[in-house]
Design an enzyme around this catalytic site. Sequence first.
Site, PDB file in Angstrom:
ATOM      1  N   HIS A 269      80.859  13.766  45.062  1.00  0.00           N
ATOM      2  CA  HIS A 269      82.025  14.567  44.668  1.00  0.00           C
ATOM      3  C   HIS A 269      81.559  15.857  44.032  1.00  0.00           C
ATOM      4  O   HIS A 269      80.555  15.870  43.332  1.00  0.00           O
ATOM      5  CB  HIS A 269      82.887  13.775  43.664  1.00  0.00           C
ATOM      6  CG  HIS A 269      84.278  14.295  43.550  1.00  0.00           C
ATOM      7  ND1 HIS A 269      84.600  15.356  42.744  1.00  0.00           N
ATOM      8  CD2 HIS A 269      85.418  13.893  44.144  1.00  0.00           C
ATOM      9  CE1 HIS A 269      85.902  15.585  42.853  1.00  0.00           C
ATOM     10  NE2 HIS A 269      86.423  14.730  43.694  1.00  0.00           N
ATOM     11  N   ASP A 325      87.901   8.137  48.112  1.00  0.00           N
ATOM     12  CA  ASP A 325      88.084   7.704  49.496  1.00  0.00           C
ATOM     13  C   ASP A 325      87.417   6.368  49.800  1.00  0.00           C
ATOM     14  O   ASP A 325      87.800   5.684  50.747  1.00  0.00           O
ATOM     15  CB  ASP A 325      87.532   8.773  50.452  1.00  0.00           C
ATOM     16  CG  ASP A 325      88.307  10.067  50.325  1.00  0.00           C
ATOM     17  OD1 ASP A 325      89.546   9.996  50.325  1.00  0.00           O
ATOM     18  OD2 ASP A 325      87.692  11.134  50.188  1.00  0.00           O
TER      19      ASP A 325
HETATM   20  C1  LIG Z   1      82.123  15.635  48.529  1.00  0.00           C
HETATM   21  C2  LIG Z   1      80.947  16.483  48.926  1.00  0.00           C
HETATM   22  C3  LIG Z   1      81.381  17.412  50.056  1.00  0.00           C
HETATM   23  C4  LIG Z   1      80.525  17.307  47.692  1.00  0.00           C
HETATM   24  O1  LIG Z   1      79.701  18.289  48.149  1.00  0.00           O
HETATM   25  P1  LIG Z   1      78.924  19.344  47.228  1.00  0.00           P
HETATM   26  O2  LIG Z   1      79.376  19.272  45.821  1.00  0.00           O
HETATM   27  O3  LIG Z   1      79.020  20.665  47.913  1.00  0.00           O
HETATM   28  O4  LIG Z   1      77.452  18.805  47.258  1.00  0.00           O
HETATM   29  P2  LIG Z   1      76.380  19.072  48.394  1.00  0.00           P
HETATM   30  O5  LIG Z   1      76.962  18.938  49.744  1.00  0.00           O
HETATM   31  O6  LIG Z   1      75.692  20.345  48.066  1.00  0.00           O
HETATM   32  O7  LIG Z   1      75.395  17.843  48.133  1.00  0.00           O
HETATM   33  C5  LIG Z   1      74.475  17.801  47.059  1.00  0.00           C
HETATM   34  C6  LIG Z   1      73.297  16.947  47.480  1.00  0.00           C
HETATM   35  O8  LIG Z   1      73.724  15.579  47.606  1.00  0.00           O
HETATM   36  C7  LIG Z   1      73.607  15.148  48.949  1.00  0.00           C
HETATM   37  N1  LIG Z   1      74.822  14.399  49.289  1.00  0.00           N
HETATM   38  C8  LIG Z   1      76.080  14.732  48.906  1.00  0.00           C
HETATM   39  N2  LIG Z   1      76.938  13.789  49.319  1.00  0.00           N
HETATM   40  C9  LIG Z   1      76.199  12.866  49.971  1.00  0.00           C
HETATM   41  C10 LIG Z   1      76.536  11.670  50.633  1.00  0.00           C
HETATM   42  N3  LIG Z   1      77.810  11.261  50.699  1.00  0.00           N
HETATM   43  N4  LIG Z   1      75.573  10.948  51.216  1.00  0.00           N
HETATM   44  C11 LIG Z   1      74.301  11.377  51.153  1.00  0.00           C
HETATM   45  N5  LIG Z   1      73.893  12.504  50.528  1.00  0.00           N
HETATM   46  C12 LIG Z   1      74.867  13.246  49.962  1.00  0.00           C
HETATM   47  C13 LIG Z   1      73.460  16.405  49.804  1.00  0.00           C
HETATM   48  O9  LIG Z   1      72.754  16.144  50.992  1.00  0.00           O
HETATM   49  C14 LIG Z   1      72.731  17.309  48.852  1.00  0.00           C
HETATM   50  O10 LIG Z   1      71.383  16.932  48.841  1.00  0.00           O
HETATM   51  P3  LIG Z   1      70.230  18.091  48.637  1.00  0.00           P
HETATM   52  O11 LIG Z   1      70.431  18.584  47.238  1.00  0.00           O
HETATM   53  O12 LIG Z   1      68.963  17.362  48.864  1.00  0.00           O
HETATM   54  O13 LIG Z   1      70.517  19.153  49.686  1.00  0.00           O
HETATM   55  C15 LIG Z   1      79.766  15.619  49.381  1.00  0.00           C
HETATM   56  O14 LIG Z   1      79.370  14.734  48.355  1.00  0.00           O
HETATM   57  C16 LIG Z   1      80.075  14.835  50.645  1.00  0.00           C
HETATM   58  O15 LIG Z   1      79.944  15.383  51.747  1.00  0.00           O
HETATM   59  N6  LIG Z   1      80.477  13.534  50.520  1.00  0.00           N
HETATM   60  C17 LIG Z   1      80.828  12.753  51.660  1.00  0.00           C
HETATM   61  C18 LIG Z   1      82.234  13.138  52.108  1.00  0.00           C
HETATM   62  C19 LIG Z   1      83.285  12.650  51.141  1.00  0.00           C
HETATM   63  O16 LIG Z   1      83.321  11.492  50.768  1.00  0.00           O
HETATM   64  N7  LIG Z   1      84.211  13.568  50.807  1.00  0.00           N
HETATM   65  C20 LIG Z   1      85.338  13.253  49.958  1.00  0.00           C
HETATM   66  C21 LIG Z   1      85.230  13.921  48.633  1.00  0.00           C
HETATM   67  S1  LIG Z   1      86.480  13.335  47.531  1.00  0.00           S
END
Ligand SMILES: CC(C)(COP(=O)(O)OP(=O)(O)OC[C@H]1O[C@@H](n2cnc3c(N)ncnc32)[C@H](O)[C@@H]1OP(=O)(O)O)[C@@H](O)C(=O)NCCC(=O)NCCS
Length: 389
Positions: A269, A325
């Site tokens: 998140h 979710d």
């Molecule tokens: C929610 C989400 C988009 C947040 O994204 P964000 O704050 O922009 O964080 P980032 O995408 O930059 O991720 C940070 C790090 O964690 C990792 N990461 C984030 N979510 C992850 C997941 N669900 N599974 C594996 N790795 C994950 C990324 O690969 C990144 O790793 P790095 O630092 O080595 O590059 C992200 O956690 C995600 O894609 N989750 C899965 C989708 C989801 O459940 N979305 C609903 C949100 S309520």
Amino acid sequence: MTTTVEATKPAAGKGGGLAGMVVADSRISFVDGAAGILEYRGYDIRVLAENSTFEEVAYLLWNDHLPTAEQLEEMRRQSRACRFMPPEIIAALRNMPRNADPMAVMRTATSMLAHYDPESEDNTPLAHTHKACRLMGQLSGVLAAYERIRRGEEPVKPRMDLDHAANFLWMLTGDEPDPQAAKALDQYLLLLAEHELNASTFTARVIASTGSDLHSAITGAMGALKGPAHGAAVQEAMEQFLEIGALDNTEAWFDSLAGSGRRVMGIGHRVYKVRDPRAEPLMKNVLKMVEATGERQWFDIAQRLEQLAMEDEYFKSRGLSANVDFYSAPLLYSIGIPVDAFTCMFAMSRIVGWTAHVYEQQANNRLIRPLSNWMGEHQLPWVPIEQRG
Ligand SMILES: CC(C)(COP(=O)(O)OP(=O)(O)OC[C@H]1O[C@@H](n2cnc3c(N)ncnc32)[C@H](O)[C@@H]1OP(=O)(O)O)[C@@H](O)C(=O)NCCC(=O)NCCS
């Protein structure tokens, strides 16, 4: 809204995504991502989940205080009267492709609903109240009707004697709603109704800040919710549980992710760096459904997957925990909602938060218009087309 931009440059590398920036003053909901706290209008989400209902929470979010018994009764009466669906919308739903993404259908229908709303272009507070109420009722009707139409069945008219969740199940199935499923759905709707400046709510506020109308703001919010980093994660979380298929496969499936770049959906998140406070009440509701139906496979897979992620150094070091979710997926599945309509269920709930935010934005508006950090060239010489190559 007083707009207070606290940082002016995006973080290096990933474009920033406005992470950590405060861009609005609000009194609708409060999130503490480090402590795992969510409050609606000052009430802890866990307290509301224990004691309240979706309709009561809608009143709270729209009015900034809990209703008295009379106020709640009046709100229920009004919201039930708002279930009327213009026949033109049902006709349009009949003409939508049967294989369309239900969320795209809902987005289109929201925009169309403006044409049949007598107050669509009226941005006064009273008109806003009416439209928010109508949209809450109509979105559930759109989803139920489209689902039935694409299955080759006739839409079912709403009932006035049922609360919002039970009436939706009635319109979806045409059967007397199961009280346990209706209660679980009511809790789901309550828990997802509002969440501060998430991407779709921010979208709605940006649109509202231009002086545009509520239906436009909600149509835009739907477009933002439809993405897998936001609302569609709930569908993808269920698809991953289905792909795992059996509890015994969970560990091998999880191990196969390492180094693949694939994400566990329902984990991680932008704001919460601990377990999402909505995960626990959602999980409890999945368990109640498990007891009622005897079907525990998806709950067991989800629980095992969460445990594996929480023990894993990669997830621990990045503060990646179960988000809203993760347990919404097995909950909606146990209630019998089609997986490709899960994001629409999210929208059916979040309509309350979106409309509260549009109201707050309009009440103290200033155009939301941030800046970008220029990364290109300056003052390039003009090259005639025949000389380019
Ligand atoms: C929610 C989400 C988009 C947040 O994204 P964000 O704050 O922009 O964080 P980032 O995408 O930059 O991720 C940070 C790090 O964690 C990792 N990461 C984030 N979510 C992850 C997941 N669900 N599974 C594996 N790795 C994950 C990324 O690969 C990144 O790793 P790095 O630092 O080595 O590059 C992200 O956690 C995600 O894609 N989750 C899965 C989708 C989801 O459940 N979305 C609903 C949100 S309520």
